[in-house]
Design an enzyme around this catalytic site. Sequence first.
Site: not given
Ligand code: NDP
Length: 282
Positions: A66, A102
Amino acid sequence: MLIGLIGHPVAHSKSPEMQNAAFAHVGLSDWRYELWDTPPEMLPARMRTLSEREDVAGCNVTIPHKQAVMPYLNVVSEHARAIGAVNTIFKRGRYLLGDNTDWTGFLADLAFHGVDVNEETRALVLGAGGSARAIVYALASRGARVWVHNRTPARAYALLDDLANSPYLREIRENCAVVASPVEPACREANLIVNCTSAGMWPHEDGSPWPDDVPFPAGAVLYDLVYKPRVTKLMRHAEAAGARAIGGIGMLAEQGAAAFEKWTGVPAARVSAIMRKAIAQP
Ligand code: NDP
């Protein structure tokens, strides 16, 4: 005409189902949406093909490309630049234009569910990854007050620093702040809580970004971007507390409909319902 999804991996994607249903619905029988699995080392060749092939009208972009696609584009919209991510590329001749749907998809799905985002909105955003950038941008651009909590606080600060540099958001950056905990007193007045973490996403469905022993605010709306599973542990927690919970599948459809409009010129509103239907079953 061909449209594809550039990412790695992409096999799990629902986009072909919903985009191909929409092409059929509006009579674009010679349009097809394909999965274009693109490991990072293949990205330069993929971008060249995208520009050169006349039967290719554009693509969606997903993890891990992206940000990486941006240098290949002739124009990147101000919104995508502010968010720092492109999820949709469309063409004008051989020119490649990048945008982000998005953030508009999120707002469109909230509107679909009758949730208005405005200056009265007090939003708590959980997470600071790629999707959180689009969500904070969407909320802040509507004048909402936004608190961001992330497991790794440095990423939340970086997110706000980047957005504050956006010309769109400069005047309202004082509306956004990082909080150390989702249950900090400062954000008790939150009326919209948005989960942008992957906690609770398949195959780790027992995960939740909300502490188990803290009641969810009953008066708030929860929007969980996770759409697999359709009902997350966090959504069940919120509903048990009397809050309203909305899952992320509608945002997936709405961002797809907005991309469809960029490629075809057909208004998103004409295809969003058919896209929702195409991905209604898990
Ligand atoms: P990223 O990998 O960029 O970010 C993940 C985030 O989740 C980070 O802030 C990470 O924290 C946090 N995280 C991961 N595991 C945990 C945990 N166990 N406890 C607390 N925080 C946690 O992912 P995206 O932002 O791209 O996607 C996030 C979610 O959103 C996914 O499930 C994805 O499928 C969904 N999504 C849905 C969309 C839709 O159209 N509905 C569009 C885009 C995404 P840290 O920084 O500390 O690692």
